[in-house]
Motif scaffolding. Structure first.
Motif, short mmCIF file in Angstrom:
data_model
loop_
_atom_site.label_atom_id
_atom_site.label_comp_id
_atom_site.label_asym_id
_atom_site.label_seq_id
_atom_site.Cartn_x
_atom_site.Cartn_y
_atom_site.Cartn_z
N ARG A 181 -11.32 0.23 -0.52
CA ARG A 181 -10.78 -0.88 0.24
C ARG A 181 -12.08 -1.48 0.78
O ARG A 181 -12.18 -2.94 1.09
CB ARG A 181 -9.81 -0.40 1.32
CG ARG A 181 -9.41 -1.19 2.48
CD ARG A 181 -9.01 -0.83 3.63
NE ARG A 181 -8.85 -1.76 4.76
CZ ARG A 181 -7.70 -2.61 4.78
NH1 ARG A 181 -6.63 -2.62 4.21
NH2 ARG A 181 -7.80 -3.51 5.74
N VAL A 187 0.82 -1.40 0.06
CA VAL A 187 -0.03 0.05 0.02
C VAL A 187 0.87 1.25 0.01
O VAL A 187 0.60 2.18 -0.65
CB VAL A 187 -0.98 0.00 1.26
CG1 VAL A 187 -1.68 1.24 1.32
CG2 VAL A 187 -2.16 -1.13 1.09
N ASN A 215 -6.59 4.15 2.90
CA ASN A 215 -6.37 2.72 3.44
C ASN A 215 -6.35 2.69 5.23
O ASN A 215 -7.24 1.86 5.70
CB ASN A 215 -5.02 2.13 2.96
CG ASN A 215 -4.96 0.63 3.70
OD1 ASN A 215 -5.46 -0.32 3.05
ND2 ASN A 215 -4.03 0.38 4.66
N TYR A 223 -6.17 -5.98 -2.20
CA TYR A 223 -7.21 -6.38 -1.33
C TYR A 223 -8.07 -7.72 -1.56
O TYR A 223 -8.69 -8.10 -0.44
CB TYR A 223 -8.18 -5.21 -1.41
CG TYR A 223 -7.63 -3.97 -0.95
CD1 TYR A 223 -6.78 -4.00 -0.27
CD2 TYR A 223 -8.26 -2.83 -1.48
CE1 TYR A 223 -6.16 -2.45 0.30
CE2 TYR A 223 -7.73 -1.71 -1.12
CZ TYR A 223 -6.61 -1.46 0.09
OH TYR A 223 -6.04 -0.19 0.53
#
Length: 456
Positions: free
Chosen positions: A363, A269, A280, A423
């Motif tokens: 996310r 990330v 995130n 993810y």
């Protein structure tokens, strides 16, 4: 000090209908977790709104590394929970007393060790994770101050594990509420009034943890039950420590190694820079509320299965698992979908940056909606641990979730380098691991019944 009757807070998990007792156990524990996350969210909201994206990213970027260092010791509290529940269910008073003394002494020792680990490993570890230059100095400062409060965090966690094992989830809720209000007030004072940024948030957290630890210790000292804590004679009893290690270390290793995969994901990330990191952080913070609501069923499975295992009422263990699985499915599916549908509104509490909000929603769409799979996986693990089986769920979880995610990062994600691809490793790993855990439970349950045919 005057003793206080604790019977009204305890739950007899070995007799009578299970559904109502599980819910009585669950609701205060769920509320405790939600409150804790609300207070943690206050940290994120305050730094995000009053200290900028870099400070927000800094606080979020430390979570996976912090969990990596802390989880091994938190795993020992799982061992304490299982053993206290077992001795309580078997009505072994002297064993129960020794277990409590050992648990609290271990918490203090572990907390001191973590102070030094956090201080010396913060900068090199965050650098290894690829934390950007505009974030890393804030991250190191936050992490070093935060780890100064580790003895308090450990004592509260171990003390709460003792209370959960006998069915008391109400008093930890009260203590957390008091400490959390202090945390929020100090956040506002330190960050807004004094402009301390991440240092102010970390300092407020340490002070609130000290308050919660003091309250839970006071509770254990004043109780008139066999799990009373005697500070004068507090010591680590070797055979109790060994049993706690046998159950707790596999749980801790699982948590620590899970955190390694999460550190790798956080590093991935980080490669999308600070805006993606901030999104995130905010998205995962909202998801934390769903996870916490589900995790209370995992804790219920450990305590109820532990007490019934100690009382040799094995058939009730199967009923506990079934009820907890059905309830965690309902709660996880409902909360996960509601959180995603309200994601745009909720994320605005953390930031007003449209790009950060967009990353947060991305996310939540992939991870939050199928989050019930994670809850069902954890409940199966809780039932196995409650029966004293620690190695098996650890190996299954490490293979099905941790190793799977690491392989995913170095294969699938390397070929399709997007956040969506990264993810997706979460829900796929949860589904696979849950299926294997249920097979393991069926095998273990038959083995237990066969080994002790005279039990209920």
């Amino acid at each position: 000090m005057e003793k206080v009757s604790s019977k009204k807070y305890e739950i007899d998990m070995c007799n009578g209908p299970l559904l109502g007792k599980i819910l009585i156990f669950y609701v205060p524990l769920m509320l405790s977790g939600i409150l804790q996350l609300l207070f943690n969210a206050a940290d994120i909201v305050v730094v995000g709104r009053f200290a900028g994206n870099e400070a927000l990213a800094a606080v979020g970027s430390t979570s996976s590394l912090t969990n990596l260092l802390v989880n091994l010791f938190i795993g020992l509290s799982v061992g304490a929970n299982v053993l206290v529940a077992r001795f309580y269910g078997a009505k072994q008073a002297s064993e129960l007393t020794e277990m409590v003394q050992t648990a609290v002494a271990t918490a203090v020792a572990g907390g001191v060790i973590l102070i030094f680990l956090g201080f010396f490993l913060a900068k090199p570890a965050l650098g290894w994770m690829g934390t950007p230059d505009d974030v890393i100095s804030h991250s190191v400062l936050y992490m070093r101050i935060y780890f100064a409060g580790m003895p308090f965090m450990m004592v509260y966690n171990f003390g709460s594990a003792v209370l959960r094992a006998v069915g008391d989830t109400k008093r930890p809720l009260y203590y957390l509420l008091i400490a959390g209000v202090v945390n929020v007030v100090l956040n506002l004072i330190f960050v807004i009034v004094f402009g301390m940024g991440v240092a102010g948030v970390a300092t407020a957290t340490v002070i609130s943890q000290a308050i919660s630890a003091a309250l839970v210790v006071r509770c254990l000292i004043r109780t008139d039950s066999d799990y009373r804590l005697e500070l004068e004679g507090m010591k680590i009893v070797p055979d109790k420590l060994l049993k706690m290690i046998q159950i707790g270390i596999p749980a801790g290793m699982q948590g620590a190694l899970f955190s390694i995969s999460n550190v790798l994901i956080q590093s991935s990330v980080n490669s999308f820079r600070s805006v993606a990191m901030a999104g995130n952080t905010a998205g995962s913070n909202i998801e934390g509320f769903v996870y916490t609501a589900m995790n209370a069923f995992y804790q219920a499975a450990i305590s109820f299965c532990g007490q019934n295992y100690g009382a040799r009422k094995y058939k009730r263990i199967g009923k506990v698992l079934l009820l907890c699985e059905l309830m965690v499915l309902a709660v996880g599916a409902l909360m996960g979908n509601v959180a995603y549908l309200l994601g745009g509104t909720l994320l605005k509490l953390y930031t007003v940056d449209p790009a950060v909000i967009e990353y947060g929603i991305l996310r939540m769409k992939i991870i939050c909606v199928p989050y019930f799979l994670c809850g069902m996986m954890d409940v199966a693990v809780g039932a196995l641990r409650g029966m004293g089986y620690a190695i098996m769920p650890m190996l299954v979880s490490l293979t099905g979730a941790c190793l799977f995610r690491v392989v995913w990062i170095y294969t699938v994600f390397r070929s399709y380098r997007t956040l969506e691809c990264l993810y997706y490793s979460y829900p796929i790993s949860w589904a696979l691991t849950f299926a294997v855990h249920m097979v393991c439970f069926a095998v273990v349950f038959r083995r237990v019944l066969k080994r002790d045919p005279g039990a209920e």
